[in-house]
Design a protein around this motif. Structure first.
Motif, PDB file in Angstrom:
ATOM      1  N   PHE A 107      -5.778  -4.850  -9.181  1.00  0.00           N
ATOM      2  CA  PHE A 107      -5.479  -4.087  -7.967  1.00  0.00           C
ATOM      3  C   PHE A 107      -4.692  -2.808  -8.261  1.00  0.00           C
ATOM      4  O   PHE A 107      -5.219  -1.714  -8.141  1.00  0.00           O
ATOM      5  CB  PHE A 107      -4.717  -4.959  -6.964  1.00  0.00           C
ATOM      6  CG  PHE A 107      -4.467  -4.272  -5.644  1.00  0.00           C
ATOM      7  CD1 PHE A 107      -5.514  -3.966  -4.801  1.00  0.00           C
ATOM      8  CD2 PHE A 107      -3.187  -3.915  -5.257  1.00  0.00           C
ATOM      9  CE1 PHE A 107      -5.301  -3.315  -3.586  1.00  0.00           C
ATOM     10  CE2 PHE A 107      -2.957  -3.273  -4.055  1.00  0.00           C
ATOM     11  CZ  PHE A 107      -4.022  -2.975  -3.224  1.00  0.00           C
ATOM     12  N   ARG A 108      -3.443  -2.922  -8.661  1.00  0.00           N
ATOM     13  CA  ARG A 108      -2.623  -1.731  -8.854  1.00  0.00           C
ATOM     14  C   ARG A 108      -3.141  -0.846  -9.989  1.00  0.00           C
ATOM     15  O   ARG A 108      -3.326   0.372  -9.807  1.00  0.00           O
ATOM     16  CB  ARG A 108      -1.171  -2.143  -9.132  1.00  0.00           C
ATOM     17  CG  ARG A 108      -0.419  -2.655  -7.935  1.00  0.00           C
ATOM     18  CD  ARG A 108       0.888  -3.304  -8.336  1.00  0.00           C
ATOM     19  NE  ARG A 108       0.677  -4.583  -9.025  1.00  0.00           N
ATOM     20  CZ  ARG A 108       1.635  -5.315  -9.560  1.00  0.00           C
ATOM     21  NH1 ARG A 108       2.890  -4.884  -9.524  1.00  0.00           N
ATOM     22  NH2 ARG A 108       1.375  -6.468 -10.141  1.00  0.00           N
ATOM     23  N   ILE A 151     -14.464   5.579  -8.903  1.00  0.00           N
ATOM     24  CA  ILE A 151     -14.529   4.206  -8.406  1.00  0.00           C
ATOM     25  C   ILE A 151     -15.698   3.460  -9.050  1.00  0.00           C
ATOM     26  O   ILE A 151     -15.561   2.320  -9.509  1.00  0.00           O
ATOM     27  CB  ILE A 151     -14.663   4.188  -6.874  1.00  0.00           C
ATOM     28  CG1 ILE A 151     -13.366   4.692  -6.221  1.00  0.00           C
ATOM     29  CG2 ILE A 151     -14.988   2.783  -6.377  1.00  0.00           C
ATOM     30  CD1 ILE A 151     -13.441   4.798  -4.712  1.00  0.00           C
ATOM     31  N   GLY A 183       1.330   5.909  -7.140  1.00  0.00           N
ATOM     32  CA  GLY A 183       0.080   6.052  -7.875  1.00  0.00           C
ATOM     33  C   GLY A 183      -0.082   7.402  -8.538  1.00  0.00           C
ATOM     34  O   GLY A 183      -0.546   7.506  -9.685  1.00  0.00           O
ATOM     35  N   ILE A 239     -10.627  -2.566  -4.611  1.00  0.00           N
ATOM     36  CA  ILE A 239     -10.397  -1.135  -4.434  1.00  0.00           C
ATOM     37  C   ILE A 239     -10.289  -0.799  -2.948  1.00  0.00           C
ATOM     38  O   ILE A 239     -11.143  -1.209  -2.147  1.00  0.00           O
ATOM     39  CB  ILE A 239     -11.534  -0.301  -5.066  1.00  0.00           C
ATOM     40  CG1 ILE A 239     -11.673  -0.632  -6.555  1.00  0.00           C
ATOM     41  CG2 ILE A 239     -11.287   1.182  -4.853  1.00  0.00           C
ATOM     42  CD1 ILE A 239     -10.441  -0.317  -7.364  1.00  0.00           C
ATOM     43  N   LEU A 279       2.067   1.910  -3.389  1.00  0.00           N
ATOM     44  CA  LEU A 279       0.962   2.343  -4.230  1.00  0.00           C
ATOM     45  C   LEU A 279       0.623   3.799  -3.966  1.00  0.00           C
ATOM     46  O   LEU A 279       0.351   4.572  -4.904  1.00  0.00           O
ATOM     47  CB  LEU A 279      -0.256   1.455  -3.973  1.00  0.00           C
ATOM     48  CG  LEU A 279      -1.461   1.665  -4.885  1.00  0.00           C
ATOM     49  CD1 LEU A 279      -1.099   1.399  -6.339  1.00  0.00           C
ATOM     50  CD2 LEU A 279      -2.617   0.756  -4.453  1.00  0.00           C
ATOM     51  N   ARG A 319     -10.587   2.310  -0.904  1.00  0.00           N
ATOM     52  CA  ARG A 319     -11.016   3.702  -1.018  1.00  0.00           C
ATOM     53  C   ARG A 319     -10.138   4.646  -0.202  1.00  0.00           C
ATOM     54  O   ARG A 319      -9.796   5.743  -0.661  1.00  0.00           O
ATOM     55  CB  ARG A 319     -12.472   3.814  -0.575  1.00  0.00           C
ATOM     56  CG  ARG A 319     -13.026   5.229  -0.671  1.00  0.00           C
ATOM     57  CD  ARG A 319     -14.400   5.330  -0.043  1.00  0.00           C
ATOM     58  NE  ARG A 319     -14.862   6.704  -0.058  1.00  0.00           N
ATOM     59  CZ  ARG A 319     -15.537   7.246  -1.046  1.00  0.00           C
ATOM     60  NH1 ARG A 319     -15.846   6.522  -2.105  1.00  0.00           N
ATOM     61  NH2 ARG A 319     -15.925   8.509  -0.999  1.00  0.00           N
ATOM     62  N   ILE A 348       0.825  -1.211   0.000  1.00  0.00           N
ATOM     63  CA  ILE A 348       0.000   0.000   0.000  1.00  0.00           C
ATOM     64  C   ILE A 348       0.855   1.255   0.000  1.00  0.00           C
ATOM     65  O   ILE A 348       0.540   2.242  -0.681  1.00  0.00           O
ATOM     66  CB  ILE A 348      -0.949  -0.007   1.218  1.00  0.00           C
ATOM     67  CG1 ILE A 348      -1.835  -1.256   1.198  1.00  0.00           C
ATOM     68  CG2 ILE A 348      -1.813   1.249   1.216  1.00  0.00           C
ATOM     69  CD1 ILE A 348      -2.649  -1.406  -0.051  1.00  0.00           C
ATOM     70  N   ILE A 367      -6.983   5.664  -1.984  1.00  0.00           N
ATOM     71  CA  ILE A 367      -7.236   6.613  -3.073  1.00  0.00           C
ATOM     72  C   ILE A 367      -7.469   8.005  -2.519  1.00  0.00           C
ATOM     73  O   ILE A 367      -6.925   8.996  -3.031  1.00  0.00           O
ATOM     74  CB  ILE A 367      -8.445   6.142  -3.906  1.00  0.00           C
ATOM     75  CG1 ILE A 367      -8.102   4.827  -4.601  1.00  0.00           C
ATOM     76  CG2 ILE A 367      -8.838   7.208  -4.921  1.00  0.00           C
ATOM     77  CD1 ILE A 367      -9.256   4.203  -5.329  1.00  0.00           C
ATOM     78  N   SER A 372      -4.228   9.524  -1.492  1.00  0.00           N
ATOM     79  CA  SER A 372      -3.410   9.893  -2.648  1.00  0.00           C
ATOM     80  C   SER A 372      -3.873  11.193  -3.274  1.00  0.00           C
ATOM     81  O   SER A 372      -3.077  12.012  -3.719  1.00  0.00           O
ATOM     82  CB  SER A 372      -3.440   8.771  -3.691  1.00  0.00           C
ATOM     83  OG  SER A 372      -2.859   7.596  -3.189  1.00  0.00           O
ATOM     84  N   HIS A 419      -6.412   1.109  -9.248  1.00  0.00           N
ATOM     85  CA  HIS A 419      -6.186   2.238  -8.346  1.00  0.00           C
ATOM     86  C   HIS A 419      -5.588   3.420  -9.104  1.00  0.00           C
ATOM     87  O   HIS A 419      -6.008   4.569  -8.920  1.00  0.00           O
ATOM     88  CB  HIS A 419      -5.255   1.831  -7.206  1.00  0.00           C
ATOM     89  CG  HIS A 419      -5.962   1.124  -6.094  1.00  0.00           C
ATOM     90  ND1 HIS A 419      -6.217  -0.225  -6.117  1.00  0.00           N
ATOM     91  CD2 HIS A 419      -6.481   1.580  -4.917  1.00  0.00           C
ATOM     92  CE1 HIS A 419      -6.852  -0.569  -5.008  1.00  0.00           C
ATOM     93  NE2 HIS A 419      -7.029   0.494  -4.264  1.00  0.00           N
ATOM     94  N   CYS A 420      -4.608   3.139  -9.944  1.00  0.00           N
ATOM     95  CA  CYS A 420      -3.970   4.217 -10.697  1.00  0.00           C
ATOM     96  C   CYS A 420      -4.938   4.827 -11.711  1.00  0.00           C
ATOM     97  O   CYS A 420      -4.912   6.039 -11.956  1.00  0.00           O
ATOM     98  CB  CYS A 420      -2.722   3.693 -11.396  1.00  0.00           C
ATOM     99  SG  CYS A 420      -1.400   3.180 -10.263  1.00  0.00           S
TER     100      CYS A 420
END
Length: 394
Positions: free
Chosen positions: A289-290, A311, A263, A323, A259, A325, A256, A328, A331, A293-294
Motif C-alpha cells: 500500500f504505502r 500505476i 508521499g 492503489i 500518505l 488513484r 490517506i 496519487i 499528490s 503509492h510512493c
C-alpha cells in the motif's frame, strides 16, 4: 437443542413471565447432542456475551528458544497494537489424518457482536529480541458463514494461508491452520527500483545484497517497529555490514492524509538515493500500500511516466498492490513540498537535507536539470541513515 442465558430474580420460576430480565446478546446458543453419546452427560462452558474460540497452528517450531504467538484484530489477540499473544504447545489430533501431533494452540473469547476476525502468526525468541512475522495478507475468518477466503490479493499472494479446518462446535469455534507463511518475495519495478516487504533477518538482508541493492528506504513508523520488535539502530548496522545504506522515513499505515502529505517527500528522498547509490529497495510493512503509492509518485514526478503508465507498471510488476488513484492524482497536482528541511539524526550528531519546492509551475525537465532540486546531504560514508518527518513549521 437451542438455549439462551438471562439474568433475572433468584426466585424466577420456569412458568414465570419473562419481564424485567437481562437477555444475553446475539443469537441462540445450541448444542448437538450427538457429540455426547459416549459420555452420558452434557457439560458446557459458556461465557456471557462471548463465544469460545480455539485457534491451532500446525507448525514445526520446537526450538526451546522460540515461541509461536498470534496478533489479531480483537483485544484478546492484542488488537494489533499490543504485544502478540503467546500460544502453547498441545498434543492434538490432526483433522486430516486423525493422528496425534503437536499443535500450537490458543483459546480465547470473542464478543458475540464480532463477525470478522483477522490475525497473523509470529515466531518470537524467548528473550524478546527478534520476531518473524507471517507475510502477505492477514488470515481471515467470517464467524457467521465459516468462510476463510479474503480479497483478491490473498488469492494471488506468494504466501498463501492454509486452513485445515474451521467449524462451530459446542457453542464455540475451532480453527486449525497450517503453513507458517513467511517466505521473502520482492519485485523489481524498473532497473534500479525494488518493492517488497520489510526484511526480518540477516539472511534476507544478504538476499537483497545479492540482488545488487545498494540502498534501502523504510516507511515503517516507530510504532510499527516497536510492535514488530525492530531495533532500527541495530538493523541499520546490519544493513551497513551488508553494504546497504538504510534510511527510515515513517509514514503511518491506513492514513490517506499522511500518505498525501508524506508521499511527495518520500519521492524526493527516493530520487536522491537512486542518484547517489543506484539500486534502491523501498518497503513499508508488507509492500502493498504505502510503498507502491510512493513508487508511483516517484515514477511520475522524476521518471517522466504519466500516472496511468506508473500505476500500470507497478501493478504489473508487483501483483496484489492496493492503489488509490485519486490520492496519487492529488499528490501530483499539489506542491511536492511545503517545508524545505527534513531532519536526519545519527547517534551523536544531526545533519540536514534541504530540498527546494516543486510547484505546479515547475517542470520535470527543470528537476532533471537540477534547477529545482538541491541536496546538501553529507558524503555517503558520513550519512546518518535516519530520516524523520519534518516539523509543521520551521
Amino acid at each position: 437443542i437451542q438455549y439462551k442465558y438471562v439474568i433475572g430474580p433468584s426466585d424466577l420460576r420456569p412458568d414465570a413471565v419473562f419481564t424485567g430480565v437481562l437477555w444475553k446478546e446475539g443469537p441462540n446458543r445450541y448444542v448437538d447432542l450427538k457429540h455426547y453419546r459416549k459420555h452420558g452427560a452434557v457439560k458446557l462452558k459458556d461465557s456471557w456475551n462471548h463465544r469460545r474460540f480455539v485457534l491451532r497452528l500446525k507448525h514445526d517450531c520446537l526450538d526451546p528458544e522460540r515461541v509461536v504467538c498470534v496478533s489479531g484484530s480483537i483485544e484478546a489477540l492484542g488488537s494489533r497494537s499490543e504485544t502478540p499473544v503467546k500460544m502453547e504447545l498441545k498434543m492434538k489430533r490432526d483433522p486430516r489424518t486423525h493422528e496425534l501431533g503437536l499443535f500450537w494452540q490458543l483459546a480465547f473469547d470473542v464478543p458475540v457482536h464480532i463477525r470478522f476476525l483477522r490475525y497473523r502468526y509470529v515466531v518470537r525468541d524467548v528473550h524478546g529480541l527478534r520476531s518473524l512475522w507471517e507475510r502477505g495478507p492477514d488470515r481471515f475468518c467470517d464467524l457467521a458463514t465459516l468462510q476463510t477466503n479474503q480479497d483478491m490479493r490473498s488469492r494471488i499472494s506468494e504466501n498463501p494461508k492454509e486452513t485445515i479446518s474451521f467449524e462451530f462446535r459446542r457453542n464455540g469455534f475451532r480453527k486449525v491452520d497450517a503453513k507458517f507463511a513467511a517466505d521473502f518475495h520482492f519485485h523489481r519495478i524498473d532497473r534500479n527500483l525494488f518493492l517488497g516487504p520489510a526484511p526480518q533477518s540477516q539472511k534476507e538482508i544478504e538476499f537483497l545484497k545479492g540482488s545488487g541493492i545498494k540502498a534501502l528506504l523504510s516507511l515503517q513508523t516507530d510504532e510499527e517497529m516497536h510492535h514488530r520488535m525492530v531495533d532500527w539502530n541495530r538493523a541499520k548496522q546490519e544493513y551497513q555490514h551488508a553494504g546497504i545504506y538504510a534510511v527510515n522515513f515513517g509514514v503511518p499505515d491506513n492514513d490517506i492524509e499522511s500518505l498525501l502529505e508524506s508521499g511527495r517527500q518520500v519521492a524526493l528522498i527516493l530520487n536522491d538515493l537512486r542518484q547517489t547509490y543506484g539500486a534502491v529497495y523501498l518497503h513499508c510493512d508488507e509492500g502493498y500500500f504505502r510503498s507502491p503509492h510512493c513508487a508511483i509518485l516517484y515514477l511520475s514526478l522524476f521518471q517522466g511516466l504519466s500516472i496511468e503508465e506508473a500505476i500500470a507498471l507497478v501493478v504489473r510488476r508487483r501483483p496484489g498492490v492496493s492503489i488509490l488513484r485519486a490520492a496519487i492524482e492529488k499528490s501530483v497536482e499539489e506542491p511536492i513540498l511545503k517545508i524545505e528541511k527534513i531532519r536526519s539524526f545519527d547517534f551523536d550528531r544531526e545533519s540536514v537535507l534541504q530540498a527546494t519546492v516543486l510547484t505546479k509551475e515547475s517542470s520535470l525537465e527543470e528537476f532533471e536539470n537540477g534547477k529545482h532540486y538541491r541536496s546538501t546531504l553529507a558524503p555517503p560514508s558520513e550519512r546518518s541513515g535516519r530520516l524523520l518527518p519534518p516539523a509543521r513549521s520551521i
